[in-house]
Design a protein around this motif. Structure first.
Motif, PDB file in Angstrom:
ATOM      1  N   TYR A 218       0.848  -1.185   0.000  1.00  0.00           N
ATOM      2  CA  TYR A 218       0.000   0.000   0.000  1.00  0.00           C
ATOM      3  C   TYR A 218       0.888   1.241   0.000  1.00  0.00           C
ATOM      4  CZ  TYR A 218      -3.396   3.523   1.419  1.00  0.00           C
ATOM      5  OH  TYR A 218      -4.195   4.640   1.468  1.00  0.00           O
ATOM      6  N   VAL A 219       0.566   2.155  -0.909  1.00  0.00           N
ATOM      7  CA  VAL A 219       1.252   3.444  -0.959  1.00  0.00           C
ATOM      8  C   VAL A 219       0.181   4.523  -1.140  1.00  0.00           C
ATOM      9  CG1 VAL A 219       2.848   4.924  -2.235  1.00  0.00           C
ATOM     10  CG2 VAL A 219       3.370   2.491  -1.952  1.00  0.00           C
ATOM     11  N   PHE A 220       0.121   5.444  -0.219  1.00  0.00           N
ATOM     12  CA  PHE A 220      -0.868   6.512  -0.325  1.00  0.00           C
ATOM     13  C   PHE A 220      -0.623   7.311  -1.607  1.00  0.00           C
ATOM     14  CE2 PHE A 220      -2.422  10.846   0.473  1.00  0.00           C
ATOM     15  CZ  PHE A 220      -3.740  10.560   0.777  1.00  0.00           C
ATOM     16  N   GLY A 221      -1.660   7.414  -2.433  1.00  0.00           N
ATOM     17  CA  GLY A 221      -1.529   8.116  -3.704  1.00  0.00           C
ATOM     18  C   GLY A 221      -0.963   7.261  -4.815  1.00  0.00           C
ATOM     19  N   GLY A 222      -0.639   5.983  -4.499  1.00  0.00           N
ATOM     20  CA  GLY A 222      -0.020   5.110  -5.485  1.00  0.00           C
ATOM     21  C   GLY A 222      -0.998   4.563  -6.511  1.00  0.00           C
ATOM     22  N   ASN A 223      -0.549   4.425  -7.743  1.00  0.00           N
ATOM     23  CA  ASN A 223      -1.387   3.856  -8.802  1.00  0.00           C
ATOM     24  C   ASN A 223      -0.552   3.055  -9.808  1.00  0.00           C
ATOM     25  OD1 ASN A 223      -0.094   5.966 -10.045  1.00  0.00           O
ATOM     26  ND2 ASN A 223      -1.947   6.896 -10.912  1.00  0.00           N
ATOM     27  N   SER A 224       0.499   2.396  -9.301  1.00  0.00           N
ATOM     28  CA  SER A 224       1.348   1.573 -10.162  1.00  0.00           C
ATOM     29  C   SER A 224       1.728   0.305  -9.415  1.00  0.00           C
ATOM     30  CB  SER A 224       2.607   2.335 -10.560  1.00  0.00           C
ATOM     31  OG  SER A 224       3.475   2.469  -9.448  1.00  0.00           O
TER      32      SER A 224
END
Length: 323
Positions: A218-224
């Motif tokens: 999980y990465v906040f703001g992540g989309n890759s």
């Protein structure tokens, strides 16, 4: 004379019998063929059927593994009121896979005393009419619980289940909560709503793609693939089948067709109200009561809709047309 009297008595019994049968049928049962019902399949080697919804309650009997039981209702503590071999009792939801199946029996007998409020999608459903001038919709089934909103008199609301204390779990204006049965007239009505059928030709690919990302952090703001947040994940997966979704859960919640929880199909988006009001978390339904999403602690993982946390914050579902 005795023979004549006996003959008269027999004739009277024959004439009276159909009337008794008709009264029983009209009062206690309703014929609905080919509809659906909620059942549970036991996953434990032997599951205790208990008298009440606590682990220290009296054991009525044990249910073998892989046995299918009829589900009547579920409470906030993930205990299910079920029927097995003619006995009604409670089992822990931790050892039950719940699903909807076609009911091939021709007769359904409502049991309002035990809180049976099964919703039969597309045929009949259980609703409540508010009789109080303003009825509090509460977060849990106690009078001291937080008030989510108030429901005006004569409003019709969808009934999900009823517990032993005459409290009803209901849905009103997209919110799930509890109301006291003292101020509710409960009845069964024909459900005239229908979900628009959309193409599911790519749903298996979508689910396969979603599952292939399990374990990505999980990465906040992540989309890759190096990391996702919840809406970044759904946006990424849908893009893989040619569907462009907006970036946030709140915006994604505005798309597609609204779907009842009982009608979910693999590939539907499921939404939750978690850290903020409205749609603040989103995942992809994969069937069997499970969904996959970007969890802030575990990354991309599978969770159960019946998990107590997700049940408490479930907001709704949307079906997106897959071309």
């Amino acid at each position: 004379m005795k023979k004549i009297f006996t003959l008269v008595v027999i004739v009277m019994c024959i004439l009276a019998s159909p009337r008794i049968l008709l009264a029983t049928t009209s009062e206690n049962s309703e014929t609905i063929s080919g509809v659906t019902k909620t059942v549970g399949v036991v996953t434990a080697s032997a599951l205790n059927l208990r008298k009440t919804d606590v682990s220290t309650s009296t054991v009525l009997t044990t249910i073998p593994k892989n046995t299918q039981v009829d589900v009547i209702s579920k409470n906030a503590n993930n205990w299910y009121n079920v029927k097995y071999n003619g006995q009604t009792g409670w089992v822990s939801g931790a050892y039950l896979i719940v699903k909807t199946v076609t009911d091939t029996s021709s007769e359904i007998t409502p049991d309002t005393s035990s809180g049976n409020s099964e919703t039969i999608s597309g045929v009949t459903k259980t609703v409540g009419i508010v009789t109080a001038s303003a009825l509090n919709l509460r977060k849990t089934d106690v009078t001291t619980s937080a008030v989510l909103t108030t429901i005006p008199k004569n409003t019709q609301i969808d009934v999900i289940s009823k517990n032993a204390n005459n409290w009803y779990n209901v849905k009103y204006n997209g919110q799930n909560g509890w109301v006291s049965g003292l101020y509710l007239t409960v009845k069964t009505v024909t459900d005239t709503t229908s979900v628009t059928e959309v193409s599911r030709s790519d749903s298996s690919k979508l689910v396969d793609d979603a599952l292939s990302l399990i374990g990505v952090p999980y990465v906040f703001g992540g989309n890759s693939r190096s990391g996702f947040d919840c809406s970044g994940y759904t946006q990424y997966v849908f893009k893989g089948v040619g569907i462009s979704l907006p970036r946030t859960a709140a915006e994604q919640f505005k798309l597609g067709v609204s779907v009842n929880r009982e009608q979910l199909q693999a590939g539907d988006l499921v939404f939750f109200s978690t850290y903020a009001p409205g749609a603040s978390h989103v995942g992809i339904y994969i069937g069997g009561g499970s969904f996959i999403a970007a969890d802030s602690n575990k990354g991309i993982c599978i969770s159960k809709l019946d998990d107590a946390y997700y049940t408490s914050c479930y907001l709704g579902a949307r079906r997106i047309r897959l071309n």
